[in-house]
Design a protein around this motif. Structure first.
Motif, PDB file in Angstrom:
ATOM      1  N   GLY A 193       4.130   2.438   1.824  1.00 22.74           N
ATOM      2  CA  GLY A 193       4.920   3.575   1.359  1.00 22.74           C
ATOM      3  C   GLY A 193       4.304   4.914   1.743  1.00 22.74           C
ATOM      4  N   ASN A 194       5.154   5.841   2.173  1.00 23.68           N
ATOM      5  CA  ASN A 194       4.733   7.194   2.528  1.00 23.68           C
ATOM      6  C   ASN A 194       5.890   8.154   2.296  1.00 23.68           C
ATOM      7  OD1 ASN A 194       1.970   7.503   3.833  1.00 23.68           O
ATOM      8  ND2 ASN A 194       2.730   5.653   4.833  1.00 23.68           N
ATOM      9  N   GLY A 226       0.821  -1.198   0.000  1.00 20.80           N
ATOM     10  CA  GLY A 226       0.000   0.000   0.000  1.00 20.80           C
ATOM     11  C   GLY A 226       0.854   1.247   0.000  1.00 20.80           C
ATOM     12  N   ALA A 227       0.207   2.370  -0.336  1.00 16.73           N
ATOM     13  CA  ALA A 227       0.880   3.663  -0.222  1.00 16.73           C
ATOM     14  C   ALA A 227      -0.180   4.699   0.110  1.00 16.73           C
ATOM     15  CB  ALA A 227       1.592   4.025  -1.520  1.00 16.73           C
ATOM     16  N   SER A 236       4.079  -8.738  10.045  1.00 13.38           N
ATOM     17  CA  SER A 236       5.149  -7.751  10.103  1.00 13.38           C
ATOM     18  C   SER A 236       4.757  -6.548   9.255  1.00 13.38           C
ATOM     19  CB  SER A 236       6.460  -8.357   9.599  1.00 13.38           C
ATOM     20  OG  SER A 236       6.330  -8.722   8.245  1.00 13.38           O
ATOM     21  N   ILE A 237       5.278  -5.370   9.666  1.00 12.94           N
ATOM     22  CA  ILE A 237       4.981  -4.137   8.930  1.00 12.94           C
ATOM     23  C   ILE A 237       6.311  -3.517   8.505  1.00 12.94           C
ATOM     24  CG2 ILE A 237       4.024  -1.803   9.094  1.00 12.94           C
ATOM     25  CD1 ILE A 237       1.976  -2.880  11.074  1.00 12.94           C
ATOM     26  N   HIS A 238       6.373  -3.088   7.268  1.00 13.97           N
ATOM     27  CA  HIS A 238       7.613  -2.544   6.713  1.00 13.97           C
ATOM     28  C   HIS A 238       7.337  -1.176   6.116  1.00 13.97           C
ATOM     29  CE1 HIS A 238       9.421  -6.594   7.008  1.00 13.97           C
ATOM     30  NE2 HIS A 238       8.144  -6.931   6.927  1.00 13.97           N
ATOM     31  N   HIS A 239       7.838  -0.133   6.785  1.00 11.17           N
ATOM     32  CA  HIS A 239       7.600   1.224   6.292  1.00 11.17           C
ATOM     33  C   HIS A 239       8.635   1.605   5.250  1.00 11.17           C
ATOM     34  CE1 HIS A 239       4.373   2.258   9.022  1.00 11.17           C
ATOM     35  NE2 HIS A 239       5.044   1.667   9.997  1.00 11.17           N
TER      36      HIS A 239
END
Ligand code: FES
Ligand code: FES
Ligand SMILES: [Fe+2]
Lengths: 354, 384
Positions: A152-153, A123-124, A177-180
């Motif tokens: 994505g940000n 996502g973004a 898990s979360i990956h920024h």
């Protein structure tokens, strides 16, 4: 037809997000409408507003899971110059009554108690809203499954629903898990992020390599602005992911528009609300426009092929769809069309709104 | 009167007909163990496994997801790939070079035009099977629409011990495989026979308190746990031969037998598997593998030095005294419980052929043996 009618819903409360750049709006669904407004993770709501005397319709993804006890809600980010998004952010408050069409859309994740899958989310920006609903549904109602998110940000200041994302992660550290991914991380930022850049091929490859699927029924969900969906899909397919496992929702962008066919004038038999009408369609006019001109009140919202509110079944005849983001191939093979995108290509059509 | 071993006729352990029915109705219709997850861990890598009547191969794509297909060329049925190996993007049949991609799609046929005219390749993809990973093991099911592995093994999870095999590492020395000249059910019955533990293994497994063991069934799966005896429990940290892998309040031997023939054995020091594969009516293969703590070699050395004192005194020894040995490696003297079990199974199998064979009553600790026979009858569709 109550499924495609607007219903007035009262705002239960609102919450400011990312320093006033976005707002979460929660709705009170009265008991009588519970069933009508039951939703699947990933679906969206269509809204009708009267702003400065003009009717505006928009769709927003539901940003909560139906399995966590959270209220029905949306999270709306301000769009520069956006009439509706700024209206909601500026004025939406507890007690307001808004016209809402029941949940809709086939970009869904239905959790199963005995289903065992690995879900990958890409996502973004605001694309996180349906993905968050899906991710938290998997954690709440699909206990044998795993999930990994690449989000994505620009930087930590634009991460929507950050606290909630961290909470599900802390509660389920073994299963997700979360990956920024930040495109412009601030120098002074102490916030943790995984990678610099955007959700592109190296990021997708790294996410999968670092988190290979444990449950072998792997599914991939993409929701981001502009060309992101198509780009992510292309990367996934280059990694041998079969198309049937990739699920996408275009957010903001319209996707591909196919203007190669002009359409012809036609006569349509249109069934709406159980009644049959005869509608003349002019050359180049969409089925939806023709129905409105004929004085009918067919359901619609985005009018750009994204939300699916105008969906109907084509029982006879043929049409050409300019855009079809809201439909999966499966729906189309069963005769589903988006009336807002359909030009007649045969002289007689039979269209049924369900 | 048919001669029976409790519920089953003797033929169930000796005849080709029973064996064929079990292959068709049990081993072709259940999840089959195929290996450890490490066995297929790189894109392109593959292994094959026999699941009842089905030969199935498992291959990893570049998305690191496993796919499983029946190992049969859609042209004339030739086995597509052999045992284990690695491929790039495609699988080519050795017979006429039909080629499939990793999704099982038929992508090329040599001399297609001349030999066939036009072929609709989309109908000639490989037949898929179902694959998943559970407790660090790869499993396949011949039916692509079979219920999920979570459904099949879910009910046993709370009863098979606190081990997290994914966090343990394989210990190569535990990787052994051997054939037993006995029917596969004899081997299962031996594994789940509580009664024999304090007798056949009186001097090899006495660190666990067999009388305090608890067992029950979860559907067709057998659950078993027994606590350590006091002598082993006291100051246990100095007695473990390898670093501890489970919390103290979950001590004991966790030894379930999942259906069909998938034995697990977890203890304070490690986690092992015992896979029973029928090769013929009177021939069975057992494959063992095991995992231990992911600690440094030095940790292991320290632990084994610490514990050696205890084990010397505690005295593991053979069932029979050395002077009774029939040969240099008589399993009944060697002091190794596996050898003792193989011996008992093979001796029992031999006797089945005798016209004088007749079983005695089943002990309380053998009720599980009878229950397993009931499960077999149920799966073969003729419970009485
Ligand atoms: S109105 Fe939204 S897709 Fe047609
Ligand atoms: S049998 Fe495989 S190509 Fe002919
Ligand atoms: Fe034994």
């Amino acid at each position: 037809m109550s499924q495609r009618n607007f219903h007035p819903l009262t705002i239960l409360g609102t919450r400011e997000e990312i320093g006033g750049m976005a707002k979460t709006v929660m709705f009170d669904v009265p008991d009588a409408l519970r069933e009508t407004f039951a939703w699947r993770a990933g679906q969206h709501l269509s809204f009708r507003f009267l702003i400065n005397g003009e009717e505006q319709r928009r769709s927003y993804s539901i940003s909560s899971s139906p399995f966590t006890g959270d209220p029905l809600r949306i999270t709306v980010k301000r769009v520069k110059g956006g009439v509706v998004s700024n209206h909601i952010n500026d004025t939406g408050q507890k007690g307001d009554v808004i016209d809402v069409m029941p949940p809709f859309g086939s970009f869904c994740l239905d959790p199963g108690e005995n289903t065992r899958r690995t879900h990958y989310f890409f996502g973004a920006g605001s694309g996180i809203t349906p993905l968050y609903a899906m991710l938290s549904s998997v954690m709440a109602a699909e206990p044998n499954s795993f999930a990994h998110l690449a989000y994505g940000n620009n930087n930590e200041k634009s991460v929507l629903l950050l606290d909630e994302l961290n909470t599900v992660w802390e509660t389920n550290p073994e299963r997700m898990s979360i990956h920024h991914v930040f495109s412009k991380p601030g120098f002074w930022s102490s916030a943790d992020y995984w990678r610099k850049g955007i959700v592109d091929k190296p990021v997708i490859e790294a996410l999968i390599a670092e988190n290979p699927p444990y449950a072998q029924d792997a599914q991939y969900y993409v929701c981001g602005p502009g060309g992101m969906n198509a780009a992510v899909k292309a990367v996934l397919m280059s990694l041998d992911v079969p198309a049937g496992r990739i699920h996408m929702e275009s957010y903001g962008g319209v996707g591909e528009v196919d203007t190669s066919v002009e359409g012809i004038a036609a006569t349509a038999s249109v069934t709406l609300g159980g009644k049959q009408h005869v509608v003349d369609i002019a050359k180049g006019q969409t089925v939806l426009e023709a129905a409105k001109v004929a004085g009918l009140k067919p359901p619609f919202s985005c009018q750009s092929g994204v939300c699916g509110a105008c969906r109907a079944t084509l029982a006879d005849g043929t049409v050409h769809m300019l855009a079809r983001m809201a439909l999966e191939d499966r729906d189309i093979s069963k005769g589903a069309i988006l009336t807002c995108q359909s030009l007649a290509t045969s002289e007689k059509l039979t269209v049924k709104y369900d | 009167m048919t001669r029976k071993l409790h519920l089953l006729p003797v033929e169930a352990y000796t005849s080709r007909d029973w064996f064929d029915r079990e292959m068709r109705d049990i081993f072709s219709k259940t999840w089959r163990y195929a290996g450890f997850m490490e066995d297929v861990s790189e894109p392109g890598q593959y292994i094959t496994v026999q699941a009842g009547l089905n030969n199935i191969f498992i291959v990893m794509g570049r998305d690191r997801r496993l796919r499983a297909f029946h190992n049969i060329c859609r042209h004339r049925g030739t086995q597509l790939i052999r045992a284990v190996g690695k491929t790039q993007k495609a699988l080519t049949c050795p017979y006429h070079d039909w080629t499939y991609d990793l999704e099982g799609n038929l992508i090329s046929i040599p001399e297609e035009e001349e030999e066939f005219g036009k072929v609709d390749k989309s109908c000639l993809g490989l037949k898929p099977a179902r694959v998943d990973i559970w407790k660090s093991m790869i499993f396949v099911h011949p039916d692509p629409d079979a219920p999920s592995i979570a459904e099949w093994f879910g009910p046993v999870e709370p009863h098979i011990g606190p081990h997290v095999p994914e966090e343990l590492v394989e210990y190569e020395d535990l990787n052994t495989s051997y054939e037993i000249k006995a029917n596969w059910k004899i081997v299962v019955e031996n594994y789940i026979d509580v009664y024999h533990l304090s007798h056949l293994h009186s001097s090899t497994l006495q660190m666990y308190d067999h009388k305090a063991g608890k067992f029950h069934w979860e559907g067709p799966h057998y659950m078993f746990w027994e606590p350590p005896v006091d002598a082993f429990l006291k100051d246990q940290e100095s007695k473990l031969i390898a670093p501890r892998v489970i919390p103290k309040d979950m001590n004991g031997a966790w030894v379930p037998m999942l259906f069909p023939g998938i034995g697990l054995a977890g203890s304070e020091e490690g986690w092992n598997i015992f896979i029973i594969e029928p090769l013929g009516p009177e021939l069975t293969r057992v494959s063992n593998r095991g995992r231990v703590s992911n600690s440094s070699g030095w940790e292991f050395t320290k632990q084994s030095m610490k514990s050696s004192m205890f084990w010397t005194k505690f005295g593991l020894s053979g069932k029979y005294e050395a002077h009774d040995a029939m040969s240099e490696d008589d399993p009944m003297v060697a002091g190794d419980f596996t050898g003792e079990d193989i011996y008992a199974c093979e001796q029992q199998q031999k006797s089945l052929k005798s016209p004088y064979f007749e079983t005695g009553p089943a002990a309380v600790g053998e009720s599980q043996v009878v229950e397993h026979q009931r499960v077999i009858l149920e799966w073969l569709g003729d419970d009485e």
